[in-house]
Design an enzyme around this catalytic site. Structure first.
Site, PDB file in Angstrom:
ATOM      1  N   CYS A 179       6.265  -0.612   6.938  1.00  0.00           N
ATOM      2  CA  CYS A 179       5.715   0.807   6.143  1.00  0.00           C
ATOM      3  C   CYS A 179       6.715   1.214   5.018  1.00  0.00           C
ATOM      4  O   CYS A 179       8.038   1.304   5.688  1.00  0.00           O
ATOM      5  CB  CYS A 179       5.588   1.998   7.049  1.00  0.00           C
ATOM      6  SG  CYS A 179       5.027   3.440   6.362  1.00  0.00           S
ATOM      7  N   LEU A 180       6.703   1.589   3.864  1.00  0.00           N
ATOM      8  CA  LEU A 180       7.654   1.964   3.024  1.00  0.00           C
ATOM      9  C   LEU A 180       8.173   3.236   3.582  1.00  0.00           C
ATOM     10  O   LEU A 180       9.574   3.315   3.203  1.00  0.00           O
ATOM     11  CB  LEU A 180       7.131   2.316   1.599  1.00  0.00           C
ATOM     12  CG  LEU A 180       6.559   0.719   0.968  1.00  0.00           C
ATOM     13  CD1 LEU A 180       6.055   1.234  -0.383  1.00  0.00           C
ATOM     14  CD2 LEU A 180       7.615  -0.032   0.939  1.00  0.00           C
ATOM     15  N   GLN A 227       2.958  10.175   1.409  1.00  0.00           N
ATOM     16  CA  GLN A 227       4.259   9.191   1.541  1.00  0.00           C
ATOM     17  C   GLN A 227       5.135   9.866   0.243  1.00  0.00           C
ATOM     18  O   GLN A 227       6.282   9.702   0.183  1.00  0.00           O
ATOM     19  CB  GLN A 227       4.183   7.811   1.493  1.00  0.00           C
ATOM     20  CG  GLN A 227       3.825   7.210   2.806  1.00  0.00           C
ATOM     21  CD  GLN A 227       3.583   5.888   2.602  1.00  0.00           C
ATOM     22  OE1 GLN A 227       2.450   5.361   2.109  1.00  0.00           O
ATOM     23  NE2 GLN A 227       4.465   5.019   3.054  1.00  0.00           N
ATOM     24  N   HIS A 273      -3.944   1.471   7.907  1.00  0.00           N
ATOM     25  CA  HIS A 273      -2.799   1.945   7.837  1.00  0.00           C
ATOM     26  C   HIS A 273      -2.616   3.329   6.996  1.00  0.00           C
ATOM     27  O   HIS A 273      -1.813   4.350   7.358  1.00  0.00           O
ATOM     28  CB  HIS A 273      -1.595   0.900   7.541  1.00  0.00           C
ATOM     29  CG  HIS A 273      -0.163   1.218   7.420  1.00  0.00           C
ATOM     30  ND1 HIS A 273       0.621   0.765   8.295  1.00  0.00           N
ATOM     31  CD2 HIS A 273       0.301   2.006   6.533  1.00  0.00           C
ATOM     32  CE1 HIS A 273       1.944   1.130   7.877  1.00  0.00           C
ATOM     33  NE2 HIS A 273       1.546   2.317   6.929  1.00  0.00           N
ATOM     34  N   GLU A 274      -2.982   3.131   5.682  1.00  0.00           N
ATOM     35  CA  GLU A 274      -2.922   4.082   4.795  1.00  0.00           C
ATOM     36  C   GLU A 274      -3.681   5.333   4.971  1.00  0.00           C
ATOM     37  O   GLU A 274      -3.321   6.417   4.687  1.00  0.00           O
ATOM     38  CB  GLU A 274      -3.320   3.521   3.207  1.00  0.00           C
ATOM     39  CG  GLU A 274      -2.371   2.402   2.611  1.00  0.00           C
ATOM     40  CD  GLU A 274      -0.833   2.372   2.848  1.00  0.00           C
ATOM     41  OE1 GLU A 274      -0.385   3.656   2.881  1.00  0.00           O
ATOM     42  OE2 GLU A 274      -0.130   1.554   3.014  1.00  0.00           O
ATOM     43  N   GLY A 282       1.018  -1.312   0.072  1.00  0.00           N
ATOM     44  CA  GLY A 282      -0.015   0.114   0.104  1.00  0.00           C
ATOM     45  C   GLY A 282       0.820   1.204  -0.088  1.00  0.00           C
ATOM     46  O   GLY A 282       1.734   1.161   0.560  1.00  0.00           O
ATOM     47  N   HIS A 337      -1.959   7.432   7.191  1.00  0.00           N
ATOM     48  CA  HIS A 337      -0.937   8.491   6.445  1.00  0.00           C
ATOM     49  C   HIS A 337      -1.597   9.626   5.919  1.00  0.00           C
ATOM     50  O   HIS A 337      -0.994  10.779   6.200  1.00  0.00           O
ATOM     51  CB  HIS A 337      -0.397   7.638   5.301  1.00  0.00           C
ATOM     52  CG  HIS A 337       0.869   6.714   5.706  1.00  0.00           C
ATOM     53  ND1 HIS A 337       1.799   7.100   6.212  1.00  0.00           N
ATOM     54  CD2 HIS A 337       0.814   5.358   5.271  1.00  0.00           C
ATOM     55  CE1 HIS A 337       2.706   6.189   6.452  1.00  0.00           C
ATOM     56  NE2 HIS A 337       2.048   5.133   5.809  1.00  0.00           N
TER      57      HIS A 337
HETATM   58 NI    NI Z   1       2.953   3.237   5.661  1.00  0.00          NI
END
Ligand code: NI
Length: 177
Positions: free
Chosen positions: A92-93, A51, A134-135, A46, A138
């Site tokens: 997480c990226l 991000q 989670h997204e 995701g 963000h």
């Molecule tokens: Ni993340």
């Protein structure tokens, strides 16, 4: 299509609050396509626009094993969350190499618009439910490490800052050579 640069914790831009998308045009389609490409390349399940330093309510997700089930959520909302929770090991990226348990509602119902501006609803459980929540965090400027203890979070912050310094040093060396 270009890969987008993913901001890394503790970059303060990860804490900006995203604005709703108002115009469903080619610019939005390009953003979604670039975000999807960046997510697949990373690879991740995701990615939120926050991000990649675009502060609009746009999310791309693909939790399939076969990596061919792209889901796009524009202006997502959670309309229902189950009272039962589950603990999931999240990554997480924007926080590379860090995984830790976060407790969230185990099922959610989300409402969003697709890239053409058409509304849809999805009821999710398992990884997809975790990923949507989670997204969406963000988009509110929240990174998953904020669910962890201050001690853990600080340790992660120091680790990532050290890695960043190390990368910069390596890059400078390469330039000097
Ligand atoms: Ni993340």
């Amino acid at each position: 299509m270009p890969l987008l640069n993913i901001l890394r914790f503790p970059d303060p831009r990860l804490h900006k609050i995203a604005k709703p998308v108002a115009v469903f045009d080619d610019r939005l389609k390009k953003l979604v396509a670039d975000m999807a490409e960046t997510m697949y390349e990373a690879p991740g399940v995701g990615l939120a626009a926050t991000q990649v330093d675009v502060h609009e309510r746009v999310i791309v997700i693909d939790t399939s094993e076969t990596r061919d089930d792209l889901r796009v959520f524009i202006n997502p909302e959670i309309v229902w969350a189950s009272p039962d929770k589950c603990l999931y090991e999240e990554g997480c990226l924007s926080v590379p190499g860090v995984y830790d348990g976060v407790e969230r509602p185990s099922r959610v119902k989300a409402r969003a618009l697709d890239v053409e501006g058409r509304p849809f609803e999805v009821e999710a459980d398992g990884l997809l439910a975790v990923c949507i929540q989670h997204e969406m965090d963000h988009l509110m400027g929240k990174v998953f490490v904020e669910y962890l203890s201050p001690l853990k979070r600080n340790r992660i912050k120091q680790k990532l800052l050290k890695e960043e310094r190390e990368e910069k040093r390596q890059a400078q060396k390469a330039v000097a050579r």
